[in-house]
Write an enzyme that holds these catalytic residues in place. Sequence first.
Site, short mmCIF file in Angstrom:
data_model
loop_
_atom_site.label_atom_id
_atom_site.label_comp_id
_atom_site.label_asym_id
_atom_site.label_seq_id
_atom_site.Cartn_x
_atom_site.Cartn_y
_atom_site.Cartn_z
CG HIS A 156 -21.45 29.78 13.16
ND1 HIS A 156 -20.79 29.59 14.36
CD2 HIS A 156 -22.76 29.94 13.48
CE1 HIS A 156 -21.65 29.66 15.36
NE2 HIS A 156 -22.86 29.87 14.85
CB CYS A 186 -16.68 27.11 13.97
SG CYS A 186 -17.35 28.74 13.58
CG ASP A 210 -32.21 15.07 6.04
OD1 ASP A 210 -32.39 15.85 5.08
OD2 ASP A 210 -33.09 14.28 6.44
CB CYS A 263 -18.84 28.94 18.35
SG CYS A 263 -18.65 27.91 16.87
CB CYS A 304 -16.69 31.65 16.26
SG CYS A 304 -18.46 31.58 15.86
CG ASP A 316 -33.18 12.36 -1.08
OD1 ASP A 316 -32.71 12.05 -2.19
OD2 ASP A 316 -33.46 13.53 -0.78
#
Length: 372
Positions: A337, A308, A268, A306, A311, A93
């Site tokens: 996560h 991930c 974002d 999930c 998890c 940015d």
Amino acid sequence: MENLGKFTVHTTDGNARRGTLVTAHGEIQTPIFMPVGTQGTVKSLTPLDLEEMEAQIILGNTYHLYLRPGDELVARRGGLHKFANWNRPILTDSGGFQVFSLKGIRKLTEEGVEFRSYIDGSKHFFSPEKAIDIQMNLGSDIMMVLDECVGYGADRRYTEKSLEMTYRWAQRCRNHYPKGSGNQLMFGIVQGGFFKDLRDRSAEQICSIDFDGFAIGGLSVGESTEEMHELTHHTAPLLPEDKPRYLMGVGTPLDLLEGISAGVDMFDCVLPSRNARNGTLFTSQGKINIKKAAYKEDDGPLDPNCNCYTCRNFSRAYLRHLYMAKELLSYRLNTYHNLYFYLDLMKQVRKSIEEGTFQELKKQYEDVYSKG
């Protein structure tokens, strides 16, 4: 590089778009969420973590990296990609939002903005050209123009004056780094506050400049969710169909889905990583506050749907323990996560647009998350 900056819309479902953007560090499949790496790092995660969760692009912050460690130091290290060991795309940015949120310690003129460092109080100056020079030193794939982010509640007169200056600044940024002069892309930013006709004017002005993409700025600055969604739906169709559209600094899973339904491609927000550090976790069953006593002896995974690392390997009871004990691993596992959840949501969105089922997916998440 051949096709650099080329954006292709492959298919649509209503206004939702499934596309590909070509950058110097690879293609980005849209819609996409970009994890925020303010100071050249996504807090508590390694680049390997981000690769594992299939993050395609991360965000770096011009203002923070300019102040520390310094953009020239980063340039001497070979640029931000090499410095941070991240080989995929980076968007930076312009620093505008941070500078303008300083209010009491900055001074705004046509030339640019003078501000004091939040680190040591030293005085600095950003002109549109300077903001681009810093981003050139950082070597990001996508640079943002310097703009003024007008706060919620600003009156019409101020907003009008501001958007005209933002337009002049955008022209100066483009003139300073003409299209095709390097491997970095540049996006313009539409402002106009909360006045639809001023949004129309800003979009017409900014889109008359040959940018590689266009952002909707000045939202998520204190307005209601309804106002934000309304203005997103108003502004997105004003932007060129053949360029990526980026909604800056937004937001919750439902905000992203609403933005996509308006025709936005890129997002974002610090929300998933910040909330993770505060113990608020996003799941397929809604939000979970891991500090609640109800999870003290809960051996189940955080989100049974999930896949991930968090998890697959840890119970809610353990995650609660880490959080209550203020262990650093709590930040890491929770952040992993939440960002995985956001990126997986975008993967589901891309698939649903291809299959023509986006509205069903959106409704599914609305049903879960509207419960609070």
